[in-house]
Design a protein around this motif. Sequence first.
Motif, short mmCIF file in Angstrom:
data_model
loop_
_atom_site.label_atom_id
_atom_site.label_comp_id
_atom_site.label_asym_id
_atom_site.label_seq_id
_atom_site.Cartn_x
_atom_site.Cartn_y
_atom_site.Cartn_z
N VAL A 217 7.19 4.66 4.33
CA VAL A 217 6.26 4.53 2.93
C VAL A 217 7.40 5.01 2.05
O VAL A 217 7.37 4.11 1.06
CB VAL A 217 5.30 5.17 3.12
CG1 VAL A 217 4.37 5.23 1.83
CG2 VAL A 217 4.16 4.73 4.23
N ASP A 218 7.88 6.16 2.03
CA ASP A 218 8.71 6.58 0.94
C ASP A 218 9.91 5.92 0.73
O ASP A 218 10.29 5.58 -0.52
CB ASP A 218 9.11 8.17 1.14
CG ASP A 218 8.10 8.97 1.45
OD1 ASP A 218 6.92 8.66 0.77
OD2 ASP A 218 8.01 10.12 2.11
N ASP A 220 10.59 2.43 2.16
CA ASP A 220 10.34 0.90 1.90
C ASP A 220 11.64 0.21 2.03
O ASP A 220 11.91 -0.61 1.13
CB ASP A 220 9.73 0.50 0.78
CG ASP A 220 9.25 -0.57 0.55
OD1 ASP A 220 8.81 -1.40 1.55
OD2 ASP A 220 8.94 -1.28 -0.69
N THR A 300 4.83 0.26 8.58
CA THR A 300 4.28 1.26 7.67
C THR A 300 4.09 0.73 6.18
O THR A 300 3.11 1.31 5.74
CB THR A 300 5.22 2.38 7.70
OG1 THR A 300 5.52 2.97 9.12
CG2 THR A 300 4.56 3.60 6.79
N HIS A 301 5.10 -0.05 5.69
CA HIS A 301 4.89 -0.51 4.31
C HIS A 301 4.95 -1.83 4.33
O HIS A 301 5.66 -2.41 3.32
CB HIS A 301 5.84 0.09 3.76
CG HIS A 301 5.75 0.36 2.10
ND1 HIS A 301 4.87 1.42 1.45
CD2 HIS A 301 5.84 -0.34 1.07
CE1 HIS A 301 4.90 1.17 0.22
NE2 HIS A 301 5.61 0.02 -0.13
N LYS A 304 8.56 -5.44 8.35
CA LYS A 304 9.74 -4.95 8.30
C LYS A 304 10.62 -5.38 9.37
O LYS A 304 10.18 -5.22 10.62
CB LYS A 304 10.06 -3.54 7.72
CG LYS A 304 9.54 -3.06 6.58
CD LYS A 304 10.49 -3.57 5.45
CE LYS A 304 9.99 -2.94 4.03
NZ LYS A 304 8.60 -3.07 4.00
#
Length: 350
Positions: A217-218, A220, A300-301, A304
């Motif tokens: 998340v942090d 990306d 997660t974000h 990917k």
Amino acid sequence: MDADFDLLQELTEARGVPGYEDRIRTIVKRELEDHVDEIRTDSMGNVVATVEGSENPDYEVAIAAHMDEIGFMVKHVTDEGFLQMDTLGGWDARVLRAQRVTVHTPEEDLPGIIGSPPPHTMDEEDRESTDEVEDFYVDLGLPADEVEERVSVGDQITMDQDTRMVGDTVTGKSMDDRVCLFQMIEAAKRVDPDVTIHFAATVQEEVGLRGAKALGVDLDPDLAVALDVTVANDIPQISDEADYVTELGDGAAIKLKDGSVITNPKVHRRMRTVAETEDVPYQLEVLPSGGTDTAGFQNTHGAKPVGAISIPLRYMHTVTEAAHEDDVDAAVDLLTAFLDTEDGENDYTL
């Protein structure tokens, strides 16, 4: 080994269970700070060392290897001064008998042993019983009142073992995943990337990929590649070669799937192309169960593209984990070549 054995030895002999990776974090930061443009940590303890891309800095790649090793936490101190343990990660209780350990308190490290009753005093029922972690106790060899004073619930316990070469293999207590952390550090010192690379040393992988999930998340990233060990069951106890997963000495393993992820086909195909072009020995990995930080980044974000490079490992989650020196060198070479040839223009959409 072509690479720095002394660093690998330092990483594997250092102690750091999930959530308490401080000593490993110190080594990682020391080794990377002169080779990256920025290095930082987050509130979970993940380390992110960033190398800015020279041609396409807006395209970002995350490389992840976890710092934690399996271990224990003290959950109770008996009236007699013995310690009961709670697991941090997956343990096969059979390997715990008659092992030396270290108990880590905020003030000191205390040597201890996990004892085993002598066979002379065991009846038939005891001999046939199945070992469980809760059946074992740590003996510090100290009076009960002194143990009560020096040890508290929540203190950590790690196994004692040195790291050494045995034939063509390097063996120690926490090759999972320090050998891949070593791989990442070595590659970070060699690369001159076109794109921005975040070299991430993650926490708490052994208890559910927790650091990587938060880091996904942090950061990306546009592309994520995880580095972890994989099973090498090429030993006499395993008769079916289909159950080997990988074999020691056959090269770095390019992951196709494990119990937590199916890697992006375009990513693992490019890894194969790079390996063949650079003449890096490799094998393909299909791991039936188990998970890695690869899954922590996959969605997660948002979706990917993810890939993974694994180092084959015998005797995983024991104190004698063993990797072949040629596979370690191959994994470093493959990761370095993969990053040096990533220009951000590869289309990984399916």
